[in-house]
Structure formats: C-alpha cells, structure tokens
Motif scaffolding. Structure first.
Motif, PDB file in Angstrom:
ATOM      1  N   ALA A   1       3.928   3.245   4.274  1.00 57.77           N
ATOM      2  CA  ALA A   1       3.262   2.943   3.404  1.00 57.77           C
ATOM      3  C   ALA A   1       2.221   1.927   3.537  1.00 57.77           C
ATOM      4  CB  ALA A   1       4.178   2.411   2.164  1.00 57.77           C
ATOM      5  N   ASP A   2       2.388   1.125   4.682  1.00 54.40           N
ATOM      6  CA  ASP A   2       1.396   0.097   4.776  1.00 54.40           C
ATOM      7  C   ASP A   2       0.375   0.531   6.199  1.00 54.40           C
ATOM      8  OD1 ASP A   2       2.999   0.194   6.957  1.00 54.40           O
ATOM      9  OD2 ASP A   2       3.477  -2.128   7.104  1.00 54.40           O
ATOM     10  N   HIS A   3       0.332   1.827   6.440  1.00 52.32           N
ATOM     11  CA  HIS A   3      -0.494   2.080   7.533  1.00 52.32           C
ATOM     12  C   HIS A   3      -2.206   1.971   7.175  1.00 52.32           C
ATOM     13  CE1 HIS A   3      -2.357   4.277  11.073  1.00 52.32           C
ATOM     14  NE2 HIS A   3      -1.150   4.222  11.419  1.00 52.32           N
ATOM     15  N   HIS A   4      -2.829   1.531   8.066  1.00 55.65           N
ATOM     16  CA  HIS A   4      -4.334   1.179   7.818  1.00 55.65           C
ATOM     17  C   HIS A   4      -4.927   2.580   7.554  1.00 55.65           C
ATOM     18  CE1 HIS A   4      -4.755   2.346  12.075  1.00 55.65           C
ATOM     19  NE2 HIS A   4      -6.238   2.527  11.795  1.00 55.65           N
ATOM     20  N   CYS A   5      -4.486   3.634   8.108  1.00 51.99           N
ATOM     21  CA  CYS A   5      -5.308   4.917   7.861  1.00 51.99           C
ATOM     22  C   CYS A   5      -5.137   5.438   6.519  1.00 51.99           C
ATOM     23  CB  CYS A   5      -4.956   6.137   8.790  1.00 51.99           C
ATOM     24  SG  CYS A   5      -5.614   5.690  10.512  1.00 51.99           S
ATOM     25  N   ILE A   6      -4.205   4.857   5.552  1.00 54.03           N
ATOM     26  CA  ILE A   6      -4.339   5.537   4.310  1.00 54.03           C
ATOM     27  C   ILE A   6      -5.591   5.198   3.637  1.00 54.03           C
ATOM     28  CG2 ILE A   6      -3.107   5.306   2.090  1.00 54.03           C
ATOM     29  CD1 ILE A   6      -0.445   4.568   3.629  1.00 54.03           C
ATOM     30  N   SER A   7      -6.013   3.772   3.672  1.00 57.75           N
ATOM     31  CA  SER A   7      -7.204   3.522   3.085  1.00 57.75           C
ATOM     32  C   SER A   7      -8.443   4.197   3.453  1.00 57.75           C
ATOM     33  CB  SER A   7      -7.574   1.986   3.215  1.00 57.75           C
ATOM     34  OG  SER A   7      -6.708   1.254   2.399  1.00 57.75           O
ATOM     35  N   GLU A   8      -8.429   4.620   4.912  1.00 59.51           N
ATOM     36  CA  GLU A   8      -9.481   5.375   5.698  1.00 59.51           C
ATOM     37  C   GLU A   8      -9.377   6.776   5.222  1.00 59.51           C
ATOM     38  OE1 GLU A   8     -11.476   6.179   9.934  1.00 59.51           O
ATOM     39  OE2 GLU A   8      -9.808   4.684   9.667  1.00 59.51           O
TER      40      GLU A   8
ATOM     41  N   ASP B 271     -10.734   6.995   1.655  1.00 61.58           N
ATOM     42  CA  ASP B 271     -12.424   6.797   1.810  1.00 61.58           C
ATOM     43  C   ASP B 271     -12.816   8.208   2.209  1.00 61.58           C
ATOM     44  OD1 ASP B 271     -12.034   4.261   0.717  1.00 61.58           O
ATOM     45  OD2 ASP B 271     -12.228   3.410   2.932  1.00 61.58           O
ATOM     46  N   ALA B 272     -12.045   8.918   2.982  1.00 66.43           N
ATOM     47  CA  ALA B 272     -12.525  10.335   3.808  1.00 66.43           C
ATOM     48  C   ALA B 272     -12.852  11.400   2.809  1.00 66.43           C
ATOM     49  CB  ALA B 272     -11.776  10.511   5.038  1.00 66.43           C
ATOM     50  N   GLY B 273     -11.890  11.210   1.515  1.00 66.08           N
ATOM     51  CA  GLY B 273     -11.944  12.164   0.613  1.00 66.08           C
ATOM     52  C   GLY B 273     -10.421  13.015   0.328  1.00 66.08           C
ATOM     53  N   ALA B 274      -9.443  12.109   0.866  1.00 61.96           N
ATOM     54  CA  ALA B 274      -8.115  12.617   0.438  1.00 61.96           C
ATOM     55  C   ALA B 274      -7.768  12.323  -1.000  1.00 61.96           C
ATOM     56  CB  ALA B 274      -7.054  11.654   1.000  1.00 61.96           C
ATOM     57  N   ASP B 275      -7.140  13.337  -1.688  1.00 62.08           N
ATOM     58  CA  ASP B 275      -7.006  13.379  -3.245  1.00 62.08           C
ATOM     59  C   ASP B 275      -5.522  12.655  -3.692  1.00 62.08           C
ATOM     60  OD1 ASP B 275      -9.267  15.211  -4.095  1.00 62.08           O
ATOM     61  OD2 ASP B 275      -8.308  16.331  -2.467  1.00 62.08           O
TER      62      ASP B 275
ATOM     63  N   ASP C 145       0.070  15.269   7.099  1.00 63.10           N
ATOM     64  CA  ASP C 145       0.548  13.966   7.710  1.00 63.10           C
ATOM     65  C   ASP C 145      -0.277  13.155   8.200  1.00 63.10           C
ATOM     66  OD1 ASP C 145       2.744  12.282   8.957  1.00 63.10           O
ATOM     67  OD2 ASP C 145       2.981  13.525  10.518  1.00 63.10           O
ATOM     68  N   LEU C 146       0.052  11.956   8.087  1.00 63.07           N
ATOM     69  CA  LEU C 146      -1.017  10.985   8.396  1.00 63.07           C
ATOM     70  C   LEU C 146      -1.219  10.619   9.990  1.00 63.07           C
ATOM     71  CD1 LEU C 146      -2.634   8.537   6.803  1.00 63.07           C
ATOM     72  CD2 LEU C 146      -0.941   7.049   7.554  1.00 63.07           C
ATOM     73  N   ARG C 147      -0.111  11.051  10.662  1.00 57.48           N
ATOM     74  CA  ARG C 147      -0.399  10.752  12.080  1.00 57.48           C
ATOM     75  C   ARG C 147       0.099  11.970  12.893  1.00 57.48           C
ATOM     76  NH1 ARG C 147       2.941   5.166  13.339  1.00 57.48           N
ATOM     77  NH2 ARG C 147       2.387   5.874  15.378  1.00 57.48           N
ATOM     78  N   LEU C 148      -0.966  12.627  13.660  1.00 58.73           N
ATOM     79  CA  LEU C 148      -0.924  13.738  14.233  1.00 58.73           C
ATOM     80  C   LEU C 148      -1.031  13.779  15.596  1.00 58.73           C
ATOM     81  CD1 LEU C 148      -2.598  16.272  11.826  1.00 58.73           C
ATOM     82  CD2 LEU C 148      -0.087  16.170  12.235  1.00 58.73           C
ATOM     83  N   PRO C 149      -0.425  14.457  16.695  1.00 56.20           N
ATOM     84  CA  PRO C 149      -0.488  14.272  18.043  1.00 56.20           C
ATOM     85  C   PRO C 149      -1.746  14.193  18.498  1.00 56.20           C
ATOM     86  CG  PRO C 149       1.188  16.058  17.606  1.00 56.20           C
ATOM     87  CD  PRO C 149       0.703  15.827  16.192  1.00 56.20           C
ATOM     88  N   ASP C 150      -2.701  15.109  17.773  1.00 59.30           N
ATOM     89  CA  ASP C 150      -4.150  15.104  18.493  1.00 59.30           C
ATOM     90  C   ASP C 150      -5.034  14.055  17.628  1.00 59.30           C
ATOM     91  OD1 ASP C 150      -3.776  16.911  16.351  1.00 59.30           O
ATOM     92  OD2 ASP C 150      -5.256  18.133  17.235  1.00 59.30           O
ATOM     93  N   MET C 151      -4.799  14.080  16.364  1.00 58.84           N
ATOM     94  CA  MET C 151      -5.798  13.591  15.461  1.00 58.84           C
ATOM     95  C   MET C 151      -5.222  12.671  14.581  1.00 58.84           C
ATOM     96  SD  MET C 151      -8.183  16.579  14.901  1.00 58.84           S
ATOM     97  CE  MET C 151      -9.607  16.186  13.920  1.00 58.84           C
ATOM     98  N   LEU C 152      -5.801  11.507  13.941  1.00 59.38           N
ATOM     99  CA  LEU C 152      -5.441  10.907  12.474  1.00 59.38           C
ATOM    100  C   LEU C 152      -6.146  11.551  11.504  1.00 59.38           C
ATOM    101  CD1 LEU C 152      -5.911   7.143  13.825  1.00 59.38           C
ATOM    102  CD2 LEU C 152      -3.749   8.491  13.589  1.00 59.38           C
ATOM    103  N   ALA C 153      -5.105  11.408  10.357  1.00 54.41           N
ATOM    104  CA  ALA C 153      -5.664  12.061   9.092  1.00 54.41           C
ATOM    105  C   ALA C 153      -6.993  11.894   8.715  1.00 54.41           C
ATOM    106  CB  ALA C 153      -4.780  11.813   7.883  1.00 54.41           C
TER     107      ALA C 153
ATOM    108  N   ARG D  97      -7.797  -1.838   7.026  1.00 53.43           N
ATOM    109  CA  ARG D  97      -7.985  -1.665   8.344  1.00 53.43           C
ATOM    110  C   ARG D  97      -8.755  -2.857   8.750  1.00 53.43           C
ATOM    111  NH1 ARG D  97     -12.083   2.161  11.230  1.00 53.43           N
ATOM    112  NH2 ARG D  97     -13.110   1.908   9.065  1.00 53.43           N
ATOM    113  N   SER D  98      -9.807  -3.343   8.475  1.00 48.32           N
ATOM    114  CA  SER D  98     -10.470  -4.579   8.875  1.00 48.32           C
ATOM    115  C   SER D  98      -9.411  -5.500   9.021  1.00 48.32           C
ATOM    116  CB  SER D  98     -11.508  -4.911   8.155  1.00 48.32           C
ATOM    117  OG  SER D  98     -12.615  -3.930   7.819  1.00 48.32           O
ATOM    118  N   ASP D  99      -8.585  -6.061   8.232  1.00 49.56           N
ATOM    119  CA  ASP D  99      -7.619  -7.111   8.563  1.00 49.56           C
ATOM    120  C   ASP D  99      -6.798  -6.907   9.526  1.00 49.56           C
ATOM    121  OD1 ASP D  99      -8.515  -8.136   6.103  1.00 49.56           O
ATOM    122  OD2 ASP D  99      -7.090  -7.874   4.666  1.00 49.56           O
ATOM    123  N   ALA D 100      -6.303  -5.615   9.758  1.00 45.60           N
ATOM    124  CA  ALA D 100      -5.372  -5.182  10.776  1.00 45.60           C
ATOM    125  C   ALA D 100      -6.172  -5.431  12.223  1.00 45.60           C
ATOM    126  CB  ALA D 100      -4.762  -3.810  10.825  1.00 45.60           C
ATOM    127  N   LEU D 101      -7.516  -4.723  12.398  1.00 41.72           N
ATOM    128  CA  LEU D 101      -8.421  -5.104  13.442  1.00 41.72           C
ATOM    129  C   LEU D 101      -8.575  -6.744  13.864  1.00 41.72           C
ATOM    130  CD1 LEU D 101     -10.782  -2.413  13.233  1.00 41.72           C
ATOM    131  CD2 LEU D 101      -8.941  -2.400  14.869  1.00 41.72           C
TER     132      LEU D 101
END
Length: 206
Positions: A86-93, A96-100, A55-63, A137-141
């Motif tokens: 579908a538009d969450h900024h963490c998808i790109s991150e 980048d972190a290594g999701a397949d 899951d992309l969003r967990l209670p203690d950590m982001l994906a 993510r940069s755009d959202a920030l």
C-alpha cells in the motif's frame, strides 16, 4: 454485454485465484493472463481487452513502464493496479502514468469485482488504505540519498540486467553505469548489487 479482462501477475496462485473469482461474475470474461510486462503488452495489443488487472511489481518491468507501453498499443484500455504494498512509491507514478485504479491484494473478492465495475464505468478507484501523492517517490529517493540516475541504474540491475545491458538501455557508457551503481551501493550501505537491491526494496524503492 460482458466486459473482457486480462490479468497480469508473476505469481501463478494469484493469477489463477483472481481468474477464478472473475469468472464467477457473468458480467466479466477473462480473455487471458501474463506473468511479465512485455508479455502483457504483446498479448493486450492483440486481444484488446476492456480492462487489465496489473501487478505493481513484475520480474521485467514496474507497473508505470507497463502502463506507458499499454497506452501506446491500446489507448482506451482501463488499467487497475493490484498490489500487496500500500505504501509503494510506484503507486503514485502508476496513477500519473494513467492507471484508473489502485487496489490492495487482500481486499474481499466482492470488493474487487465492484471496483472493476466502477473502473469500467469510467470512475477512478483508489483503495482507502492507499495515500498516494506526487511527492511520495521523491521523498523515498530523498531518504535514500540516491539521485534519479542512480535509482534508474539500480532498478535495471534489479531486473537482472548486466552493466553492458544497462548501458544500452540508458544510453550511458559502461564506465558511467559502473560509477552510478557503485555510488548507489555506497549510499545504501550495501556490499554488492544483490544487497543493494534488497535494501532498496525494503525502502520501498523497488
């Protein structure tokens, strides 16, 4: 030969539903599940499954944070992000972190199974409704006006950490954490941290 799958989601209904679906495929074996990032890392380090549905969003950590930890304990693990946003900024991150893979939760069960089989073959799978790009993510920030440090402090606050705990996690002083948090509140037009977290979530930042 069956492939082993681990499911990570903080919603029991999602975990149970996905587990039931995966068990309908004789080529897949569900070996466990977790409702938090830290529990997932600990379990996966011992079980060493072939693929994790995360899951992309967990209670203690982001994906992205979970992915970086998983890569340390199980470098060959295949990781498929599973999200309702579908538009969450963490998808790109996350990619980048290594999701397949990056998959949307409302996809058909047969499509989910097909996507996992592709991932296990070494293919990258991204739901066509997702248009991730490095600038997302940069755009959202940029739209929020938050600096990366303000965003980092707010993200820890969203996880329920107190100012002293945030200071320990970031290496900042307590006064500096307080300053960053107050600045984030001001930029988001929030009266308190709870309201700031809500506004940041609505903006796709959390």
């Amino acid at each position: 030969m069956t492939a082993t799958v681990f499911v990570v989601d903080d919603h029991p209904v999602v975990r149970d539903g996905v587990t039931l679906l995966l068990r309908s495929d004789p080529a897949l074996t569900v070996v466990g599940s977790a409702e938090s990032g830290r529990a997932a890392v600990e379990c996966i380090a011992h079980l060493l499954p072939d693929v994790v549905l995360l899951d992309l969003r967990l209670p203690d950590m982001l994906a992205p944070e979970v992915i970086r930890e998983l890569r340390k304990v199980h470098p060959s693990l295949k990781i498929a992000i599973f999200t309702a946003h579908a538009d969450h900024h963490c998808i790109s991150e996350s990619l980048d972190a290594g999701a397949d893979a990056a998959l949307i939760k409302d996809l058909a069960g047969t499509d989910l199974l097909a996507a996992l089989r592709q991932v296990l073959r070494g293919e990258q799978v991204i739901d066509p409704r997702i248009q991730p790009h490095p600038a997302q993510r940069s755009d959202a920030l940029a739209r929020s006006g938050l600096t990366r440090r303000e965003y980092e402090v707010l993200r820890y606050a969203a996880q329920g950490l107190t100012n002293p705990e945030i200071a320990e996690a970031t290496g900042l002083t307590r006064n500096t954490v307080k300053t960053y948090l107050q600045s984030a509140l001001h930029k988001l037009g929030a009266r308190n941290r709870v309201e700031a977290i809500v506004k940041a979530s609505e903006a796709g930042l959390l």
